[in-house]
Design a protein around this motif. Structure first.
Motif, PDB file in Angstrom:
ATOM      1  N   THR A  36      29.815  29.987  23.549  1.00 13.86           N
ATOM      2  CA  THR A  36      31.276  30.238  23.984  1.00 13.86           C
ATOM      3  C   THR A  36      31.235  31.319  24.854  1.00 13.86           C
ATOM      4  O   THR A  36      30.166  32.110  24.950  1.00 13.86           O
ATOM      5  CB  THR A  36      32.176  30.300  22.878  1.00 13.86           C
ATOM      6  N   LYS A  37      32.387  31.764  25.781  1.00 13.57           N
ATOM      7  CA  LYS A  37      32.402  32.657  26.551  1.00 13.57           C
ATOM      8  C   LYS A  37      33.838  33.469  26.460  1.00 13.57           C
ATOM      9  O   LYS A  37      34.545  33.124  25.977  1.00 13.57           O
ATOM     10  CB  LYS A  37      32.548  31.963  28.084  1.00 13.57           C
ATOM     11  N   VAL A  38      33.768  34.753  27.223  1.00 10.87           N
ATOM     12  CA  VAL A  38      34.823  35.298  27.286  1.00 10.87           C
ATOM     13  C   VAL A  38      35.024  36.053  28.686  1.00 10.87           C
ATOM     14  O   VAL A  38      34.214  36.252  29.244  1.00 10.87           O
ATOM     15  CB  VAL A  38      34.768  36.683  26.151  1.00 10.87           C
ATOM     16  N   GLY A  39      36.181  36.510  28.993  1.00  6.86           N
ATOM     17  CA  GLY A  39      36.341  36.926  30.638  1.00  6.86           C
ATOM     18  C   GLY A  39      37.205  36.435  31.273  1.00  6.86           C
ATOM     19  O   GLY A  39      37.686  36.829  32.387  1.00  6.86           O
ATOM     20  N   GLY A  73      49.978  31.085  34.284  1.00  7.57           N
ATOM     21  CA  GLY A  73      50.036  30.644  35.496  1.00  7.57           C
ATOM     22  C   GLY A  73      49.571  31.747  36.594  1.00  7.57           C
ATOM     23  O   GLY A  73      49.801  31.659  37.896  1.00  7.57           O
ATOM     24  N   ARG A  74      48.952  32.714  36.134  1.00  4.73           N
ATOM     25  CA  ARG A  74      48.524  33.920  37.149  1.00  4.73           C
ATOM     26  C   ARG A  74      46.803  34.090  36.912  1.00  4.73           C
ATOM     27  O   ARG A  74      46.662  34.988  36.319  1.00  4.73           O
ATOM     28  CB  ARG A  74      49.073  35.054  37.098  1.00  4.73           C
ATOM     29  N   PHE A  75      46.072  33.132  37.534  1.00  4.19           N
ATOM     30  CA  PHE A  75      44.790  33.217  37.408  1.00  4.19           C
ATOM     31  C   PHE A  75      44.207  33.142  38.713  1.00  4.19           C
ATOM     32  O   PHE A  75      44.676  32.154  39.453  1.00  4.19           O
ATOM     33  CB  PHE A  75      44.110  32.056  36.489  1.00  4.19           C
ATOM     34  N   PRO A  76      43.174  33.589  39.456  1.00  9.59           N
ATOM     35  CA  PRO A  76      42.459  34.660  38.323  1.00  9.59           C
ATOM     36  C   PRO A  76      42.939  36.159  38.536  1.00  9.59           C
ATOM     37  O   PRO A  76      42.225  36.854  37.861  1.00  9.59           O
ATOM     38  CB  PRO A  76      41.014  34.581  39.403  1.00  9.59           C
ATOM     39  N   GLU A  77      43.966  36.291  39.020  1.00 11.13           N
ATOM     40  CA  GLU A  77      44.319  37.667  39.134  1.00 11.13           C
ATOM     41  C   GLU A  77      44.832  38.545  37.746  1.00 11.13           C
ATOM     42  O   GLU A  77      44.695  39.859  37.891  1.00 11.13           O
ATOM     43  CB  GLU A  77      45.629  37.882  40.250  1.00 11.13           C
TER      44      GLU A  77
END
Length: 313
Positions: free
Chosen positions: A77-80, A87-91
């Motif tokens: 699995t991953k984090v980050g 609604g505000r990805f990647p910022e």
């Protein structure tokens, strides 16, 4: 056991409901599958709340209802990448600070219902956090026995090497796996195909680095281009519109005919038997597609067939 194939669990709990997810997971284990790949942010874009965690939650429920199965599988699995604002990805991606990594593993373990993760990934680089802080936070998890190994996804080669140098200088655990988008077809230079991040492509530079660092495993996401090798209703994106694609597809078709298989199986065989060999992460929506993927990683190509595939440019 068949550790050559990783089951991509990205859409479990969203596009794939619990019943279908359990059906695929059961077949995966019955067929000897070992690695299951997910992330704490999966799949925020498919949920009305705008946040992830659904995939890990479904996996945790499946593990809880299958006594003994946790000892037969390995969790990646991953984090980050989890958004901090809907609604505000990647910022507003959470990043890789020490606090985020600590909270991230605690949340993943809780959702998965386990006390350890075999492989924990930095999902994408975080320019706002010093690399030293990220490396130290990951190393703490390995030292505590919470995480077995560490990997990085969508990282540039220089940053992979720098992170490993920092870990070595500390006498701690460093990245021993790289996860990037990798497939047989090659896009035009300076293009970013499908879901690949800025540095998420396996390039000649990545291959060269891995050839000289055999302790690093290569994991390949989106290896079958989301069905585009075999589904006429899913044409290739424009970045693959060049003469090299036509030549490589023709070679794929030749090898598929010779082996009595199809393009997907040949692509997976090419990946798993390459130099460096890759672990393909395959997301499926049916058990039939999963069986097809297992057939692909079990297919053996001759040295001559592999040479023809490699030389088609």
């Amino acid at each position: 056991m068949n550790p050559q194939l990783a089951l991509g669990a990205m859409l479990f709990g969203t596009a794939q409901d619990k019943r279908r997810s359990f059906e695929i997971l059961d077949r995966f284990v019955d067929a000897g599958g070992v690695w299951i790949d997910t992330a704490n942010c999966y799949a925020f874009w498919a949920d009305p709340t705008g946040f992830g965690g659904q995939s890990e939650t479904v996996l945790g429920r499946w593990l809880a209802r299958r006594p003994g199965v946790r000892d037969r599988v390995r969790i990646s699995t991953k984090v980050g990448c989890e958004p901090t604002e809907a609604g505000r990805f990647p910022e507003t991606a959470e990043g890789l600070s020490a606090g985020v990594i600590k909270r991230g593993i605690e949340g993943s373990l809780r959702r998965l219902g386990t006390d350890h993760i075999e492989l924990y990934w930095a999902h994408k680089p975080d320019a706002a956090t010093p690399l030293e802080e990220t490396v130290a936070a990951f190393d703490e998890l390995v030292s505590a026995g919470t995480v077995g190994r560490l990997g990085c996804s969508n990282y540039p080669v220089w940053q992979i090497e720098r992170a490993r140098q920092i870990a070595r200088a500390r006498g701690g655990a460093g990245f021993t796996a790289v996860q990037q988008h990798h497939t047989y077809l090659q896009p035009r230079p300076a293009t970013r195909p499908l879901v690949s991040h800025r540095f998420g492509m396996v390039t000649d530079e990545v291959i060269h680095y891995l050839e000289h660092h055999p302790d690093i495993a290569l994991w390949a996401y989106t290896p079958l281009l989301s069905g585009r090798y075999t589904r006429p209703d899913r044409p290739l994106p424009e970045e693959y519109d060049h003469r090299g694609t036509a030549r490589r597809l023709a070679t794929l078709d030749e090898i598929a005919a010779e082996t009595g298989t199809n393009r997907n199986r040949v692509v997976l065989a090419w990946l798993t038997g390459g130099n460096p060999a890759a672990t393909p992460i395959v997301g499926v929506s049916t058990v039939e597609q999963l069986d097809e993927a297992f057939a692909g990683v079990s297919l053996e190509l001759s040295a001559e067939q592999r040479e023809r595939l490699d030389s088609a440019v």
